[in-house]
Design an enzyme around this catalytic site. Structure first.
Site, mmCIF file in Angstrom:
data_model
loop_
_atom_site.group_PDB
_atom_site.id
_atom_site.type_symbol
_atom_site.label_atom_id
_atom_site.label_comp_id
_atom_site.label_asym_id
_atom_site.label_seq_id
_atom_site.Cartn_x
_atom_site.Cartn_y
_atom_site.Cartn_z
ATOM 1 C CE LYS A 174 -13.072 15.295 -0.137
ATOM 2 N NZ LYS A 174 -14.321 15.982 -0.696
ATOM 3 N N GLY A 227 -20.943 11.065 6.001
ATOM 4 C CA GLY A 227 -21.617 11.349 4.737
ATOM 5 C C GLY A 227 -22.681 10.310 4.466
ATOM 6 C CB SER A 228 -24.412 9.357 1.352
ATOM 7 O OG SER A 228 -23.392 8.810 0.530
ATOM 8 C CB VAL A 231 -20.162 7.873 -0.216
ATOM 9 C CG1 VAL A 231 -18.659 8.166 -0.158
ATOM 10 C CG2 VAL A 231 -20.755 8.474 -1.487
ATOM 11 N N GLY A 232 -20.245 5.765 2.186
ATOM 12 C CA GLY A 232 -19.596 5.159 3.336
ATOM 13 C C GLY A 232 -19.346 3.680 3.153
ATOM 14 C CD GLU A 249 -23.160 10.260 11.678
ATOM 15 O OE1 GLU A 249 -24.244 9.617 11.659
ATOM 16 O OE2 GLU A 249 -23.014 11.359 11.146
ATOM 17 C CB CYS A 283 -26.860 12.640 10.018
ATOM 18 S SG CYS A 283 -25.955 13.290 11.430
ATOM 19 C CD GLU A 384 -29.898 10.534 5.061
ATOM 20 O OE1 GLU A 384 -29.658 11.073 6.152
ATOM 21 O OE2 GLU A 384 -29.046 9.906 4.404
#
Length: 494
Positions: A174, A227-228, A231-232, A249, A283, A384
């Protein structure tokens, strides 16, 4: 009419079951590049079902034969490198030199992972019992759901898919909704290389409607997410409750340390590349520079002058040095953080605003921004931003510089510029990030070394390198007793 693209499920190109689509935009011009399926749970269900159906036959395919397909994909990517790079610049915005590098990472990872097809080493060890054989082997996790970001829309999917596939897993990808076309190109290359139907499936759509059902699906054994951090952590919490393996990651707040014996010209060039390459949307981007007080003022002057001279524009233009940010939401986020920095008392040494002159008004451009007078506790020094903004922090020496670096909640990459080998090795020992560079910026990872970070950057897994198979495999211990009798370990031999 924009071109219509489809999901790749079970070896077939199919629209979303709802028929709904979303537009893919060029962030430099606003041009509509295509329409992609706005997938939902029903589409994810179909993709997972196709993966499950292909699972057994792919697992039974000898690993060297699985690897041969990856080798073919590598050659196809290399043959189409320029076409792929130009397509990526159109949909993601970064300049051609960088998108060519992104595609090259895909080539490198395909070749590197394919090499594991003739290794996938296990371990043999003596048994404590006579006439008994003991060994351990890697076995695939099963169905892997890969959720990938928009900033490296070709390289990062290959970092996940290549090791997962060579290990014998089947996958559902996805990709980020801001850069769907690169995942479509990658799927087409796998199709051309002869990957069996259902081994890889690609479902387009956003996180809530397509990503969340992939995480929730009971037949998905593992989620690999980039991703962020926010969300992770949601994925980790939900995946943990469901008993899934989760590899993350996530974010970074990476720092370059510049000591008083550093080559300032080299350090300035490195910070410019690390902070403003990919418009700061990496990142591993440098968003903090920790500078010794003896060279602080000279360094800030040089960095601000160079940043102010950076040419913004469409990444397809050879004269462009920095392209747009990915979308309007990200542009507004960067601008809000710049206002926060000014409100905290930081001094804007260069940049500090949206760039909307001439053709730039059509896209999402932000002036490369350098803040001075920053303290470690400021939000611009700790949160970030993911944009072309760098904060310069003054310190008294190496010990304080390391302390400031390590107080970040993130721990992906760090760097030090010094001519003193002793200080360099002390920094390599003491900087608590997953990656440390000496006399280089915070970016530039190579696929044959592990990639990942500490603290809020990840959850202990590493992508690429000699550890790349670990997230995608289980260890199975096999014992063969050829003694012809029951032997009880720890009992009969003591």
């Amino acid at each position: 009419m924009p071109e219509r693209f489809h999901n790749w499920i079970g070896g077939r190109w199919v629209p979303a079951r709802s028929g709904r689509t979303f537009h893919n935009l060029n962030p430099a011009t606003g041009e509509v590049l295509g329409e992609f399926p706005d997938s939902e749970a029903a589409d994810v269900d179909a993709a997972v079902a196709a993966a499950v159906a292909a699972r057994r036959s792919w697992f039974l395919t000898p690993a060297p034969k699985r690897a041969e397909i990856l080798y073919r994909v590598a050659r196809l990517i290399a043959d189409q490198k320029e076409e792929l790079a130009r397509a990526m610049t159109r949909e993601m915005g970064k300049v051609l030199a960088e998108t060519r590098g992104d595609v090259q990472e895909g080539v490198d990872m395909a070749y590197f992972a394919a090499g594991e097809g003739r290794r996938l080493y296990g371990v043999t060890t003596p048994s404590e019992m006579p006439d008994k054989w003991a060994m351990s082997v890697r076995t695939p996790v099963g169905v892997v759901g890969a959720i990938t970001p928009w900033n490296f829309p070709f390289a990062i999917p290959t970092w996940k898919l290549m090791p997962a596939l060579v290990a014998g897993n089947v996958c559902v990808l996805k990709p980020a909704e801001d850069t769907p076309e690169m995942a479509w190109h990658l799927a087409k290359l796998f199709e051309e290389a002869g990957l069996p139907q259902g081994v890889l499936n690609v479902v387009f759509g956003d996180g809530p409607k397509a990503g969340a059902p992939l995480v929730e699906h009971p037949e998905v054994d593992m989620i690999s997410f980039t991703g962020s951090t926010e969300v992770g952590r949601q994925i980790a919490a939900r995946g943990g409750a469901l008993g899934k393996r989760i590899s993350l990651e996530m974010g970074g707040k990476n720092a370059v340390i510049v000591l008083d014996d550093a080559d300032l010209e080299l350090a300035t060039k490195a910070v410019l590349w690390s902070a403003f390459g990919t418009t700061g949307q990496r990142c591993t981007a440098c968003s903090r520079v920790i500078v010794h007080e003896r060279v602080h003022d000279a360094f800030v002057r040089g960095l601000a002058e160079r940043a102010a001279a950076i040419r913004l524009g469409d990444g397809l233009d050879p004269a462009t040095e920095v392209g747009p940010v990915i979308n309007r939401s990200q542009l507004e986020r960067v601008d809000e953080y710049v206002k926060i920095g000014a409100g905290e008392g930081a001094k804007t040494a260069s940049g500090g605003g949206i760039a909307a002159e001439g053709a730039l008004a059509k896209g999402f451009f932000y002036k490369p921004t350098v803040f001075a007078g920053v303290t470690p506790a400021m939000r611009i020094a700790s949160e970030e931003i993911f944009g072309p903004v760098v904060a310069v922090i003054r310190v008294r020496g190496l010990e304080e510089a390391v302390e400031v670096n390590n107080m970040s909640r993130y721990g992906l990459s760090s760097s030090i510029f010094t001519a003193d080998v002793n200080r360099a090795f002390a920094a390599m020992r003491d900087l608590s990030t997953g990656i440390v560079y000496v006399n280089h910026g915070t970016t530039g990872a190579e696929v044959h070394l592990p990639f990942g970070g500490t603290r809020a950057t990840g959850n202990g897994h590493r992508e690429a390198g000699h550890t790349m198979l670990d997230p995608f495999t289980e260890w199975k211990s096999d014992y063969v007793d050829f003694s012809g009798r029951i032997q009880r370990a720890q009992i009969d031999n003591n």
